[in-house]
Design an enzyme around this catalytic site. Structure first.
Site, mmCIF file in Angstrom:
data_model
loop_
_atom_site.group_PDB
_atom_site.id
_atom_site.type_symbol
_atom_site.label_atom_id
_atom_site.label_comp_id
_atom_site.label_asym_id
_atom_site.label_seq_id
_atom_site.Cartn_x
_atom_site.Cartn_y
_atom_site.Cartn_z
ATOM 1 N N ASP A 37 16.562 -4.243 41.975
ATOM 2 C CA ASP A 37 15.583 -3.229 42.373
ATOM 3 C C ASP A 37 16.248 -1.966 42.924
ATOM 4 O O ASP A 37 15.690 -0.864 42.836
ATOM 5 C CB ASP A 37 14.649 -3.768 43.464
ATOM 6 C CG ASP A 37 14.128 -5.167 43.225
ATOM 7 O OD1 ASP A 37 14.895 -6.000 42.699
ATOM 8 O OD2 ASP A 37 12.978 -5.443 43.583
ATOM 9 N N ASP A 68 14.904 -0.454 50.386
ATOM 10 C CA ASP A 68 13.689 0.127 49.829
ATOM 11 C C ASP A 68 13.280 1.434 50.499
ATOM 12 O O ASP A 68 12.212 1.990 50.205
ATOM 13 C CB ASP A 68 12.541 -0.888 49.906
ATOM 14 C CG ASP A 68 12.775 -2.054 48.956
ATOM 15 O OD1 ASP A 68 13.193 -1.799 47.810
ATOM 16 O OD2 ASP A 68 12.554 -3.202 49.355
#
Length: 395
Positions: free
Chosen positions: A173, A112
């Site tokens: 993601d 991330d």
């Protein structure tokens, strides 16, 4: 190239016409967002909103978890559309905490880094030419590259790279984290970043996307042999269901990789996952938290809906004028956006310091259920900015 098949859009009449989404309506929606940002500016100058709210109130957190970039990204959007220095000053002031996070390697064992440093640092460089922000983003890309397994061709999602329970896990993601790597190649001239991103997105398309164009949340690869192992969920209803936010990440992420690579197969799979998503929307166009649900009392996920709108806007940009689905995707994105604006904002809850209500962080984890989620707020803002201007993405 990939196993996913296209089921098409089953109910074309549902998306045959676009809603009336007036300029003044969009301006009013943006003004509400700006008023909420102003309301939060002092609280979240040196701190960041919690990933999800409690009773629709975000609490102040440090620069931890995967979500601070969404708040900083909202500040840059606010600065970009208003020119008001207070937003830029706050966003630039926050760069120090992103710098310390890299320096101390605190909470950096994650893919991330793309969410974090694209929205905080790449955006700063693109909008202001801030050289320090540019260097922070390149350093983040270097850390992200350390999570790449050459044999498997994937970037591990989270956790210790040697932990057998996490080793070789990629998640859908990550399609949204890859733009940081493509951008780093553009800035440095070094192809190593792009090579890793291109290989990862192809592996994601091959293994995270099922034959019916739904998505696994997570998939394990054998990093020693490069062989695929199995798919699982972490935040979806079941291992073989389709977590709505994961499908939205794919819907947006594949067209973003296409913008950098020009690989038409990624645009094709982007349309397939979009069609799967659109075929499972309820009457008000805002998805349930898992696409296995199309009616009933389960919670909606407004954050997934906002991501999907941005993804369709990105997809539309790259489709030929005569593509049969281009108008359908445009109408669908506007229908979803209007529904979010009319039914899902915190205008209905003056006590809330959030923007979009009725999001779900992770229902199986009992986390952020029917709350505001900071990424939903960011993508809703981005979607409105896309409607109102010829916006140049931070991604």
């Amino acid at each position: 190239m990939f196993k996913a098949k296209d089921e098409g859009i089953r109910n074309l009449s549902k998306y045959a016409d676009a809603p009336v989404l007036t300029k003044s309506g969009c301006e009013d929606a943006i003004q509400f967002i700006l008023s909420q940002i102003d309301r939060n500016l002092d609280t979240f100058t040196d701190r960041f909103p919690s990933p999800s709210s409690t009773n629709n109130i975000y609490e102040p957190w440090g620069n931890i978890e995967w979500t601070p970039g969404f708040w900083t990204g909202m500040l840059w959007l606010a600065y970009e559309i208003t020119g008001e220095r207070k937003y830029r000053n706050t966003a630039e002031g926050q760069l120090e905490s992103y710098k310390m996070r890299l320096k101390e390697k605190e909470h950096t064992a994650t893919h991330d880094l793309g969410f974090l440093y694209t929205l905080s640092s790449v955006s700063a460089y693109k909008l202001t030419g801030n050289e320090e922000a540019k260097q922070l983003a390149i350093q983040a890309a270097d850390l992200l590259l350390e999570r790449y397994f050459e044999k498997a061709g994937i970037i591990q999602a989270w956790g210790d790279l040697n932990n057998p329970n996490q080793r070789g896990r990629m998640i859908v993601d990550c399609c949204m984290n890859l733009p940081l790597l493509y951008w780093a190649s553009e800035m440095t001239g070094e192809r190593k970043y792009t090579r890793a991103a291109e290989t990862h997105v192809k592996q994601a398309a091959a293994h995270l996307i099922r034959e019916d164009a739904s998505s696994y949340h997570t998939f394990y690869m054998d990093v020693d042999t490069g062989e695929p192992k199995y798919g699982k969920t972490s935040q979806g209803y079941s291992d073989d269901s389709c977590w709505s936010r994961g499908q939205a990440w794919a819907l947006y992420g594949f067209p973003l990789s296409y913008t950098y690579t020009g690989d038409a197969a990624l645009l094709d799979i982007g349309q397939k996952v979009t069609n799967y998503y659109l075929n499972r929307l309820p009457d008000d166009y805002v998805c349930y938290w898992d696409l296995t649900f199309t009616e009933g009392e389960e919670e909606r996920d407004s954050s997934a809906a906002a991501i999907a709108v941005c993804g369709m806007f990105e997809l539309i940009k790259h489709l030929p004028l005569l593509d049969n689905n281009k108008r359908i995707y445009e109408n669908a994105s506007l229908l979803i956006l209007k529904s979010l604006t009319d039914r899902y904002t915190a205008k209905k809850d003056p006590c809330s310091n959030g923007i979009l209500l009725h999001a779900v962080y992770g229902k199986p984890l009992g986390n952020g259920i029917d709350e505001c989620c900071i990424w939903g707020d960011y993508y809703y803002f981005e979607a409105l900015v896309r409607v109102m201007s010829d916006w140049k993405p931070y991604w």
